[in-house]
Design an enzyme around this catalytic site. Structure first.
Site, PDB file in Angstrom:
ATOM      1  N   GLY A 263      56.115  -2.559  40.314  1.00 32.27           N
ATOM      2  CA  GLY A 263      55.218  -2.463  41.457  1.00 32.27           C
ATOM      3  C   GLY A 263      55.513  -3.577  42.446  1.00 32.27           C
ATOM      4  CD  GLU A 264      55.169  -8.154  41.778  1.00 30.59           C
ATOM      5  OE1 GLU A 264      56.172  -8.632  42.382  1.00 30.59           O
ATOM      6  OE2 GLU A 264      54.726  -8.663  40.746  1.00 30.59           O
ATOM      7  N   GLY A 265      55.994  -3.535  45.419  1.00 31.59           N
ATOM      8  CA  GLY A 265      56.963  -3.221  46.464  1.00 31.59           C
ATOM      9  C   GLY A 265      58.374  -3.622  46.088  1.00 31.59           C
TER      10      GLY A 265
ATOM     11  CB  VAL B 230      52.168  -6.521  48.709  1.00 32.94           C
ATOM     12  CG1 VAL B 230      51.495  -6.298  47.355  1.00 32.94           C
ATOM     13  CG2 VAL B 230      53.676  -6.429  48.556  1.00 32.94           C
TER      14      VAL B 230
ATOM     15  CD  GLU C 104      51.192  -0.925  43.346  1.00 32.56           C
ATOM     16  OE1 GLU C 104      50.295  -1.518  42.699  1.00 32.56           O
ATOM     17  OE2 GLU C 104      52.332  -0.789  42.895  1.00 32.56           O
TER      18      GLU C 104
END
Length: 334
Positions: free
Chosen positions: A301-303, A69, A161
């Site tokens: 998000g965050e993967g 990330v 991300e």
């Protein structure tokens, strides 16, 4: 992986490792010999063959799954494009590092080793309505840092991300790459209301007008962010090591799409983990001719969506490698 200039990324595309058709054919033959009607496992079969071709072996296995990330801050936030202040990026990075975020739980559940790379959070990128987001040197540095984070011994790479304001930047990159109006690409991100989305579209329009001549990886310098450039660097390093990639949602896919603008085949080794509820993502998937592994209405998000999809990839390979063939099971074929 080092590039002396952004234009050298196009040269990498000329010599990048390719899909191993022989390994894929052998994996396909194995799939057709397993105790099931051919094609009955649907996309699980497709994913197993995809993994075989990129890992260059008929029996691919995931011994090490890596999740990265990347986090960055954005000068465009001066326009109020997010309801959250930029300080939240660093606060969330700390949350990742202490194991308290969704991505930590999903990586643990799917068996991925997570690393979080904060990219100069005290130094936001430039305001894209006034000038380029990054210099060429800054963009190359972010590419390098993304590439160096990739473990060449990994069997699969999950990418994500974090960055307040980066849904605006993702929409700007997608609009620059594939056209349409900014309104076609913007969404709520971290919770923008209709007025906030209108503000995002106005900011994007200004940035696109200022940087209308930017092409290829120069587009990343003009409009992108450090975390988006690092994602591109990780995608390229994974390609060099024949590591399949699972991209996360809209922001991650838009970052990687800049490589598609350089050469479409640079994303051939990438799966998209999920179809984000962020409205521009489906439009982006159609432009890239990619179909997401999952549809779970996620937009964190965050993967997180990519980490969840890793479980599906693991399941595909468990079936591929663990099922008996008709001959082994003593089952008559049709």
């Amino acid at each position: 992986m080092m590039f002396a200039s952004l234009v050298e990324v196009a040269d990498f595309a000329l010599n990048a490792p390719c899909f191993d058709e022989a390994a894929a054919d052998a994996a396909r033959a194995r799939q057709n010999s397993l105790t099931k009607p051919p094609g009955s496992l649907g996309r699980l079969e497709e994913i197993a063959i995809f993994m075989a071709g990129w890992r260059a072996t008929p029996r691919p296995a995931i011994k090490r799954a890596q999740a990265l990330v990347f986090a960055g801050n954005h000068g465009v936030c001066v326009h109020g494009v997010s309801p959250y202040p930029s300080e939240v990026t660093a606060q969330m990075v700390a949350n990742f590092e202490h194991g308290g975020a969704a991505i930590n739980q999903l990586c643990r559940a799917s068996g991925a080793d997570l690393s979080v790379i904060a990219l100069d959070l005290d130094r936001p990128t430039g305001d894209v309505t006034q000038g380029p987001a990054m210099s060429e040197a800054e963009t190359l540095d972010a590419l390098r840092r993304g590439a160096e984070a990739v473990d060449p011994e990994a069997d699969v790479l999950v990418l994500g991300e974090m960055g307040i304001g980066n849904s605006t930047i993702a929409a700007a990159l997608a609009c620059a790459l594939f056209g349409g109006a900014p309104e076609d690409w913007v969404g709520p991100g971290t919770g923008a209301n209709s007025a906030g989305m209108s503000r995002k579209a106005q900011v994007i329009a200004q940035g696109l007008e200022l940087h209308s001549a930017a092409r290829g990886m120069v587009l990343m310098a003009a409009l992108g962010g450090r975390e988006q450039a690092a994602i591109c660097g990780a995608v390229l390093a994974a390609r060099a090591a024949r590591i399949p990639v699972i991209l996360d949602g809209f922001i991650c896919t838009a970052a990687a799409a800049v490589l598609h603008g350089v050469a479409p085949e640079l994303l051939d080794h990438c799966l998209v983990g999920h179809a984000s509820a962020e409205p521009g993502h489906r439009r982006l998937l159609a432009a890239l001719n990619k179909r997401a592994v999952l549809e779970f209405d996620m937009r964190l998000g965050e993967g997180s969506g990519a980490a969840l999809a890793l479980g599906i990839v693991r399941a595909a390979l468990e079936c591929h490698n663990g099922m008996a063939t008709f001959g082994e099971a003593g089952v008559s074929e049709a």
